[in-house]
Design an enzyme around this catalytic site. Structure first.
Site, short mmCIF file in Angstrom:
data_model
loop_
_atom_site.label_atom_id
_atom_site.label_comp_id
_atom_site.label_asym_id
_atom_site.label_seq_id
_atom_site.Cartn_x
_atom_site.Cartn_y
_atom_site.Cartn_z
N HIS A 142 0.84 -1.19 0.00
CA HIS A 142 0.00 0.00 0.00
C HIS A 142 0.88 1.25 0.00
CE1 HIS A 142 -3.29 -2.67 0.70
NE2 HIS A 142 -2.84 -3.05 1.88
N CYS A 183 -0.49 2.44 -4.35
CA CYS A 183 -1.31 3.61 -4.62
C CYS A 183 -0.48 4.88 -4.44
CB CYS A 183 -2.50 3.65 -3.68
SG CYS A 183 -3.69 2.33 -3.93
#
Length: 437
Positions: A142, A183
Site C-alpha cells: 500500500h 497507490c
C-alpha cells in the site's frame, strides 16, 4: 615468474571490474486480503532467478503468512494469475514477519550490516554492490502521498531519497532501477528523484491515484495480483530480455494498464538499456505449459486497492453456498462500511480541531487535492496518526491511506499553522471513546 604475476594482476583487475546484478524484492503487507502483494513478490523472484541472478544476490522481504495460511486451499502454493503455476517454491526467506520494516529495507539496500546488527539481525543478506553494479528494486504494498507501507510502519519518500543519494555519493552502483506497485506511488519520486544520479523508476500510479488489484479467485476468495505488476512480469516472462529495453517494457505496461496511469521518473537514458541489464542476462532455457497459455486481461474485474476488502466480501456473497454463509459475509460488509465511515469522521474531527472548527476551512481541506511539498509538516502528522490511532491500523488500512491527502492539504493550504497544534488535535481526538483511534 614476471609473466605469472602479470597474468594474475590482469585476472584480478578483470574480476574486480566485473559487473554484478542485484535484486531487492519486497512485499510490505500481511494478511490474506493482501495475498496479491506476496504473490507479486514471489513471481518477481522467479523472474530474476530464471534469468540468472543467483540467490546470493537476490534479497526477498515478505511477511510469509500466505503460503501456509489457514485460508489457503492449496497449502504451500502461491499463484499470481488464474490457474497459474506455483511461484512460492524456492523463494528465499531473507526477511520475514516483523523483520519487514523500512529500516531493514534501507539497510538491505545500502548494505548496512552494522545497522541490522544493532537491531539484533546478524548475518542477514544485504546488497554488497560496487561502482560497476546494477541494482533492481521491486516493491509491492500500500501507499499514500510520500509514503510506502511496511506491515505496521512507513517508509517516507525523503528517507528513500536520502539513502539513494548516499549510495550514489559512495559509488555503490552504476545504474539502479525501481519498479513500485502502490497507490499514489508516483509521489515517492515526483519532484524528488534527481535526473543525474543514474536511477530510473517506474510506478503503478501517479501521485494522486489508486493502483488496482486483479484476478479475484473464487477458490481462494482473494485477489491474486496487481495490474501493473502482472503486466510487467508477464511481459518479462515471454519477452527476450536481451532485446527489449526498459522503455519498451514501460510503454507496453503503460498502454495495457488502463486502470491507473503508470509513470516514469529519473534518468531517462537508463530506459534505453535492455531489461536484461536489471532482471538477469541469462536467456531462459525452460518453458512450461503456462508460458504458452494466453493470460486473461488483468484490467477486467480489477478493483481499486482500497476497495479490495469490501470487494472480497461482495464476491464471496455471490459464491456463498448457504444462507448462513451469505449472512456471514454480509455482516463483514456492514462492519467494513461502518469502519470506512468512522475513518472519514476521524480525519474530519482532527482537521476540525486543528482549524478551530472553522467549517469553511475544514470543507476546503477535505475537498482539495494539493501536491505534497511541505514534508516537515506532513511527516510528523502521519507518524502521530500511526502511533496514536492504532484502531485505524493505517499502514494496512488502505482506505485510511487514501484519505491522507487531507493532511497534505492541511499542510499546504495552511503552512503557517503550528505543527504542534495539529499533533495536539490528534491527541485530543484519540482520547474520545468513539473516535476510531
Amino acid at each position: 615468474m614476471l609473466k605469472l604475476v602479470s597474468f594474475l594482476f590482469v585476472i584480478a583487475f578483470v574480476y574486480a571490474d566485473e559487473q554484478k546484478h542485484w535484486a531487492l524484492i519486497v512485499a510490505g503487507s500481511e494478511g490474506w486480503d493482501n495475498y496479491r502483494h506476496q504473490a507479486d513478490a514471489c513471481h518477481a523472484y522467479q523472474i530474476m532467478k530464471k534469468h540468472g541472478i543467483p540467490d546470493e544476490r537476490i534479497i526477498v522481504m515478505m511477511y510469509d503468512d500466505i503460503a501456509h495460511n489457514i485460508e489457503n486451499p492449496t497449502p504451500g502454493i502461491v499463484i499470481n494469475r488464474p490457474n497459474g503455476p506455483d511461484v512460492y517454491h524456492g523463494v528465499p526467506k531473507d526477511y520475514t514477519h516483523s523483520e519487514v520494516t523500512p529500516k531493514n529495507f534501507l539497510a538491505a539496500l545500502t548494505g548496512d550490516e552494522e545497522g541490522l546488527a544493532s537491531r539484533g539481525l546478524f548475518g542477514k543478506k544485504v546488497i554488497k554492490s560496487g561502482p560497476n553494479d546494477h541494482i533492481f528494486v521491486n516493491f509491492a504494498d500500500h501507499g499514500a502521498p510520500g509514503i510506502l507501507a511496511f506491515y505496521n510502519k512507513f517508509l517516507h519518500a525523503r528517507d528513500l531519497m536520502s539513502a539513494i543519494n548516499k549510495m550514489h555519493s559512495e559509488q555503490k552502483y552504476a545504474k539502479m532501477v525501481f519498479y513500485i506497485e502502490a497507490c499514489e506511488s508516483g509521489s515517492m519520486f515526483q519532484d524528488l528523484l534527481p535526473k543525474d544520479i543514474n536511477v530510473f523508476a517506474t510506478t503503478a500510479a501517479n501521485a494522486h491515484e489508486s493502483s488496482y488489484a486483479c484476478y479475484f479467485d473464487k477458490k481462494r476468495r482473494t485477489y491474486l495480483g496487481d495490474v501493473y505488476s502482472v503486466m510487467w512480469m508477464e511481459d518479462s516472462d515471454k519477452e527476450d530480455l536481451q532485446t527489449e529495453t526498459l522503455q519498451k517494457q514501460f510503454l507496453i505496461v503503460k498502454e495495457e494498464t488502463n486502470t491507473s496511469h503508470c509513470q516514469e521518473y529519473g534518468d531517462m537514458s537508463i530506459s534505453n538499456l535492455d531489461v536484461a541489464e536489471f532482471q538477469g542476462k541469462m536467456k531462459s532455457r525452460t518453458t512450461s505449459k503456462y508460458d504458452r497459455i494466453r493470460i486473461p486481461n488483468p484490467n477486467f474485474g480489477a478493483v481499486k486497492s482500497e476497495d479490495v476488502p469490501l470487494a472480497i466480501q461482495y464476491q464471496s456473497v455471490k459464491v456463498a453456498e448457504t444462507e448462513e454463509e451469505k449472512d456471514k459475509y454480509l455482516t463483514k460488509i456492514a462492519a467494513l462500511e461502518q469502519k470506512r465511515t468512522q475513518t472519514i469522521e476521524t480525519f474530519r474531527r482532527i482537521i476540525s480541531v486543528s482549524l478551530n472548527h472553522d467549517s469553511w476551512k475544514v470543507s476546503e481541506v477535505m475537498s482539495s487535492r494539493m501536491t505534497l511539498r511541505n514534508f516537515d509538516c506532513y511527516e510528523p502528522i502521519v507518524e502521530a496518526l500511526r502511533q496514536e490511532c492504532p484502531g485505524l491500523n493505517i499502514p494496512q488500512n488502505d482506505y485510511a491511506l487514501r484519505h491522507l491527502y487531507t493532511f497534505v492539504n492541511l499542510c499546504e493550504i495552511h503552512p503557517r499553522l503550528d505543527n504542534d497544534e495539529i499533533l495536539d488535535a490528534i491527541s485530543k481526538v484519540a482520547e474520545v471513546p468513539d473516535s476510531g483511534c
